[in-house]
Design a protein around this motif. Structure first.
Motif, PDB file in Angstrom:
ATOM      1  N   GLY A 111     -39.863  -1.974  40.120  1.00 12.82           N
ATOM      2  CA  GLY A 111     -38.961  -2.374  39.041  1.00 12.82           C
ATOM      3  C   GLY A 111     -39.716  -2.840  37.807  1.00 12.82           C
ATOM      4  N   PRO A 112     -39.076  -3.710  37.027  1.00 11.49           N
ATOM      5  CA  PRO A 112     -37.790  -4.371  37.254  1.00 11.49           C
ATOM      6  C   PRO A 112     -36.608  -3.407  37.121  1.00 11.49           C
ATOM      7  CG  PRO A 112     -38.584  -4.885  35.057  1.00 11.49           C
ATOM      8  CD  PRO A 112     -39.686  -4.109  35.729  1.00 11.49           C
ATOM      9  N   TYR A 113     -35.484  -3.820  37.719  1.00 12.70           N
ATOM     10  CA  TYR A 113     -34.271  -3.012  37.640  1.00 12.70           C
ATOM     11  C   TYR A 113     -33.150  -3.737  36.910  1.00 12.70           C
ATOM     12  CZ  TYR A 113     -32.631  -5.935  41.530  1.00 12.70           C
ATOM     13  OH  TYR A 113     -32.273  -7.010  42.322  1.00 12.70           O
ATOM     14  N   PHE A 114     -33.397  -4.995  36.504  1.00  9.52           N
ATOM     15  CA  PHE A 114     -32.352  -5.759  35.819  1.00  9.52           C
ATOM     16  C   PHE A 114     -32.995  -6.945  35.109  1.00  9.52           C
ATOM     17  CE2 PHE A 114     -28.769  -8.753  35.527  1.00  9.52           C
ATOM     18  CZ  PHE A 114     -27.783  -7.916  35.043  1.00  9.52           C
ATOM     19  N   VAL A 115     -32.462  -7.292  33.937  1.00  4.63           N
ATOM     20  CA  VAL A 115     -32.921  -8.479  33.209  1.00  4.63           C
ATOM     21  C   VAL A 115     -31.759  -9.457  33.109  1.00  4.63           C
ATOM     22  CG1 VAL A 115     -33.885  -9.397  31.081  1.00  4.63           C
ATOM     23  CG2 VAL A 115     -34.582  -7.127  31.873  1.00  4.63           C
ATOM     24  N   ASP A 139     -28.737 -18.079  36.459  1.00  3.11           N
ATOM     25  CA  ASP A 139     -28.821 -16.771  35.813  1.00  3.11           C
ATOM     26  C   ASP A 139     -27.428 -16.266  35.437  1.00  3.11           C
ATOM     27  OD1 ASP A 139     -31.461 -17.007  36.406  1.00  3.11           O
ATOM     28  OD2 ASP A 139     -31.529 -15.391  37.884  1.00  3.11           O
ATOM     29  N   ASN A 140     -27.339 -15.624  34.283  1.00  2.00           N
ATOM     30  CA  ASN A 140     -26.028 -15.162  33.818  1.00  2.00           C
ATOM     31  C   ASN A 140     -25.391 -14.137  34.755  1.00  2.00           C
ATOM     32  OD1 ASN A 140     -27.801 -13.080  33.152  1.00  2.00           O
ATOM     33  ND2 ASN A 140     -27.201 -12.957  31.023  1.00  2.00           N
ATOM     34  N   ALA A 141     -26.209 -13.351  35.435  1.00  2.00           N
ATOM     35  CA  ALA A 141     -25.652 -12.368  36.366  1.00  2.00           C
ATOM     36  C   ALA A 141     -24.914 -13.060  37.513  1.00  2.00           C
ATOM     37  CB  ALA A 141     -26.765 -11.481  36.912  1.00  2.00           C
ATOM     38  N   ILE A 142     -25.477 -14.145  38.001  1.00  2.00           N
ATOM     39  CA  ILE A 142     -24.838 -14.898  39.084  1.00  2.00           C
ATOM     40  C   ILE A 142     -23.555 -15.552  38.573  1.00  2.00           C
ATOM     41  CG2 ILE A 142     -25.106 -16.831  40.683  1.00  2.00           C
ATOM     42  CD1 ILE A 142     -28.130 -16.233  40.682  1.00  2.00           C
ATOM     43  N   LEU A 143     -23.626 -16.135  37.380  1.00  2.00           N
ATOM     44  CA  LEU A 143     -22.444 -16.772  36.797  1.00  2.00           C
ATOM     45  C   LEU A 143     -21.337 -15.747  36.539  1.00  2.00           C
ATOM     46  CD1 LEU A 143     -24.185 -19.160  34.232  1.00  2.00           C
ATOM     47  CD2 LEU A 143     -23.272 -19.748  36.485  1.00  2.00           C
ATOM     48  N   ALA A 144     -21.717 -14.581  36.040  1.00  3.64           N
ATOM     49  CA  ALA A 144     -20.727 -13.529  35.772  1.00  3.64           C
ATOM     50  C   ALA A 144     -20.054 -13.074  37.052  1.00  3.64           C
ATOM     51  CB  ALA A 144     -21.393 -12.348  35.073  1.00  3.64           C
ATOM     52  N   GLY A 145     -20.819 -13.041  38.133  1.00  3.92           N
ATOM     53  CA  GLY A 145     -20.252 -12.662  39.419  1.00  3.92           C
ATOM     54  C   GLY A 145     -19.175 -13.633  39.872  1.00  3.92           C
ATOM     55  N   TYR A 146     -19.435 -14.922  39.697  1.00  5.11           N
ATOM     56  CA  TYR A 146     -18.426 -15.916  40.059  1.00  5.11           C
ATOM     57  C   TYR A 146     -17.205 -15.817  39.145  1.00  5.11           C
ATOM     58  CZ  TYR A 146     -21.257 -18.448  43.484  1.00  5.11           C
ATOM     59  OH  TYR A 146     -21.960 -18.804  44.608  1.00  5.11           O
ATOM     60  N   ALA A 147     -17.433 -15.611  37.847  1.00  4.74           N
ATOM     61  CA  ALA A 147     -16.319 -15.528  36.898  1.00  4.74           C
ATOM     62  C   ALA A 147     -15.438 -14.312  37.168  1.00  4.74           C
ATOM     63  CB  ALA A 147     -16.857 -15.479  35.473  1.00  4.74           C
ATOM     64  N   ALA A 148     -16.040 -13.225  37.623  1.00  2.00           N
ATOM     65  CA  ALA A 148     -15.288 -11.987  37.855  1.00  2.00           C
ATOM     66  C   ALA A 148     -14.700 -11.906  39.260  1.00  2.00           C
ATOM     67  CB  ALA A 148     -16.197 -10.780  37.613  1.00  2.00           C
ATOM     68  N   TYR A 170     -35.555  -9.008  37.412  1.00  6.40           N
ATOM     69  CA  TYR A 170     -35.355  -8.812  38.841  1.00  6.40           C
ATOM     70  C   TYR A 170     -36.136  -7.592  39.324  1.00  6.40           C
ATOM     71  CZ  TYR A 170     -31.316 -12.019  38.673  1.00  6.40           C
ATOM     72  OH  TYR A 170     -30.494 -13.105  38.516  1.00  6.40           O
ATOM     73  N   GLY A 171     -36.896  -7.786  40.401  1.00  3.34           N
ATOM     74  CA  GLY A 171     -37.643  -6.695  41.000  1.00  3.34           C
ATOM     75  C   GLY A 171     -37.294  -6.548  42.470  1.00  3.34           C
ATOM     76  N   ILE A 172     -37.708  -5.436  43.055  1.00  7.36           N
ATOM     77  CA  ILE A 172     -37.529  -5.201  44.484  1.00  7.36           C
ATOM     78  C   ILE A 172     -38.852  -5.493  45.172  1.00  7.36           C
ATOM     79  CG2 ILE A 172     -37.061  -3.466  46.257  1.00  7.36           C
ATOM     80  CD1 ILE A 172     -35.147  -2.131  44.336  1.00  7.36           C
ATOM     81  N   GLY A 173     -38.847  -6.471  46.056  1.00  5.96           N
ATOM     82  CA  GLY A 173     -40.075  -6.889  46.726  1.00  5.96           C
ATOM     83  C   GLY A 173     -40.398  -6.003  47.913  1.00  5.96           C
ATOM     84  N   VAL A 174     -41.677  -5.601  48.013  1.00  2.00           N
ATOM     85  CA  VAL A 174     -42.168  -4.861  49.176  1.00  2.00           C
ATOM     86  C   VAL A 174     -43.420  -5.561  49.689  1.00  2.00           C
ATOM     87  CG1 VAL A 174     -41.260  -2.676  48.300  1.00  2.00           C
ATOM     88  CG2 VAL A 174     -43.638  -3.290  47.835  1.00  2.00           C
ATOM     89  N   TYR A 232     -18.937  -8.843  30.484  1.00  2.00           N
ATOM     90  CA  TYR A 232     -20.328  -9.246  30.667  1.00  2.00           C
ATOM     91  C   TYR A 232     -21.236  -8.497  29.699  1.00  2.00           C
ATOM     92  CZ  TYR A 232     -24.840 -10.035  32.918  1.00  2.00           C
ATOM     93  OH  TYR A 232     -26.147 -10.373  33.180  1.00  2.00           O
ATOM     94  N   LYS A 233     -22.003  -9.239  28.921  1.00  2.00           N
ATOM     95  CA  LYS A 233     -22.937  -8.642  27.967  1.00  2.00           C
ATOM     96  C   LYS A 233     -24.296  -8.507  28.645  1.00  2.00           C
ATOM     97  CE  LYS A 233     -20.563 -10.662  23.978  1.00  2.00           C
ATOM     98  NZ  LYS A 233     -20.678 -11.555  22.798  1.00  2.00           N
ATOM     99  N   TYR A 234     -24.659  -7.282  28.927  1.00  2.00           N
ATOM    100  CA  TYR A 234     -25.876  -7.051  29.699  1.00  2.00           C
ATOM    101  C   TYR A 234     -26.937  -6.332  28.875  1.00  2.00           C
ATOM    102  CZ  TYR A 234     -23.738  -2.415  30.256  1.00  2.00           C
ATOM    103  OH  TYR A 234     -23.162  -1.195  30.034  1.00  2.00           O
ATOM    104  N   ASP A 235     -28.185  -6.577  29.226  1.00  2.00           N
ATOM    105  CA  ASP A 235     -29.290  -5.871  28.598  1.00  2.00           C
ATOM    106  C   ASP A 235     -29.349  -4.435  29.125  1.00  2.00           C
ATOM    107  OD1 ASP A 235     -29.773  -8.421  27.709  1.00  2.00           O
ATOM    108  OD2 ASP A 235     -31.920  -8.401  28.145  1.00  2.00           O
ATOM    109  N   PRO A 236     -29.870  -3.508  28.341  1.00  2.00           N
ATOM    110  CA  PRO A 236     -30.086  -2.155  28.863  1.00  2.00           C
ATOM    111  C   PRO A 236     -31.028  -2.194  30.062  1.00  2.00           C
ATOM    112  CG  PRO A 236     -30.374  -2.225  26.478  1.00  2.00           C
ATOM    113  CD  PRO A 236     -30.301  -3.644  26.932  1.00  2.00           C
ATOM    114  N   ALA A 237     -30.988  -1.157  30.857  1.00  2.00           N
ATOM    115  CA  ALA A 237     -31.884  -1.086  32.004  1.00  2.00           C
ATOM    116  C   ALA A 237     -33.327  -1.197  31.544  1.00  2.00           C
ATOM    117  CB  ALA A 237     -31.673   0.236  32.748  1.00  2.00           C
ATOM    118  N   PRO A 238     -34.106  -2.098  32.156  1.00  2.00           N
ATOM    119  CA  PRO A 238     -35.486  -2.301  31.690  1.00  2.00           C
ATOM    120  C   PRO A 238     -36.392  -1.155  32.100  1.00  2.00           C
ATOM    121  CG  PRO A 238     -35.073  -3.612  33.653  1.00  2.00           C
ATOM    122  CD  PRO A 238     -33.750  -2.996  33.274  1.00  2.00           C
ATOM    123  N   ALA A 239     -37.471  -0.994  31.370  1.00  2.00           N
ATOM    124  CA  ALA A 239     -38.481   0.000  31.721  1.00  2.00           C
ATOM    125  C   ALA A 239     -39.234  -0.460  32.969  1.00  2.00           C
ATOM    126  CB  ALA A 239     -39.465   0.193  30.566  1.00  2.00           C
TER     127      ALA A 239
END
Length: 270
Positions: A114-118, A189-198, A218-222, A258-265
């Motif tokens: 990743g990352p896959y989300f900001v 984190d706003n993503a967690i807060l948005a999840g509760y709000a929605a 946010y990354g995927i751990g290996v 929810y105002k989200y950032d574009p998918a990160p590089a």
């Protein structure tokens, strides 16, 4: 020469295929254990009846598909914030998709795809509260976060040192305290807060203030050293963005406002 019975032939073939992995496809290796959160609406949630929902669940399922696994072959395992590295080190899970922010300290113990989300630290208030528009407004108010939260520490230390802080055991407890008026805001984190709000039943009760008090990639751990798996996951994440599945998952899990950032590089791996 005696001709073997059909059943015996089938048994021998089945045994040979099992031993060779049916050509080496990962889908023939049984289940795929993936670590996720079980208690974060919109991110990773174990619903009544054992159904899983959330953005991380959708990302994990998409990645698993690209690795050759069907949804029914996925075994979601609960991870807590403080045991993600251990589960990878001891091979309890193949990878972790659990609002797992990439940082240098964690990269000493695991590798990330990743990352896959900001995400950004934000504030959640009641929908009818117009008195909180920025972090400094909390100096005369009470906020809630989980015990030991870095989000609360950041707010108290750097942004609103005079704010009163109520620390509870779970973010769901903070949501109840906010709804009951015992606190004026909660922070993470706003993503967690948005999840509760929605979340069903909470529609229209809460709002995010739109702060960007920190950046969380946010990354995927290996497991450390699993470079081939890291590369395959990165390829899957790129494809998820390109075919529109990533954006669809964001909108489905975090709500239309929810105002989200574009998918990160992708910045991990070689």
């Amino acid at each position: 020469m005696k001709v073997p019975q059909a059943g015996a032939v089938a048994a021998v073939i089945a045994l040979a295929l099992t031993a060779t992995g049916c050509g080496g496809g990962e889908e023939d290796q049984g289940t795929l254990p993936i670590g996720i959160k079980f208690d974060q609406p919109g991110i990773g949630m174990r619903e009544t009846g054992g159904v899983f929902s959330g953005f991380d669940v959708d990302v994990a399922t998409y990645v698993a598909k690209e690795l050759g696994y069907k949804p029914e072959q996925i075994e979601f395992k609960q991870v807590l914030s403080n045991d993600r590295e251990l589960l990878l080190q001891y091979n309890e899970v193949e990878f972790v998709v659990a609002s797992y922010s990439i940082n240098e300290k964690r990269k000493e113990k695991v590798d990330f795809a990743g990352p896959y989300f900001v995400a950004h630290q934000d504030l959640l208030t009641r929908a009818d509260d117009t008195s909180i528009t920025k972090a400094e407004d909390l100096n005369s108010k009470t906020m809630c976060s989980v015990s030991g939260s870095t989000s609360a520490e950041n707010l108290k230390k750097n942004l609103a040192p005079k704010a009163a802080l109520l620390e509870l055991g779970a973010y769901s407890d903070c949501v109840v305290a906010l709804q009951e008026g015992r606190v004026d805001a909660m922070t993470t984190d706003n993503a967690i807060l948005a999840g509760y709000a929605a979340r069903k039943g909470n529609e229209g009760k809460f709002k995010l203030t739109g702060q960007s008090l920190s950046n969380e990639n946010y990354g995927i751990g290996v497991k450390k050293g699993e470079k081939e798996l890291q590369r395959k996951i990165n390829d899957a994440l790129k494809k998820m963005v390109q075919d529109g599945s990533w954006e669809a998952a964001v909108k489905k899990n975090f709500g239309p406002n929810y105002k989200y950032d574009p998918a990160p590089a992708i910045t991990t791996g070689s």
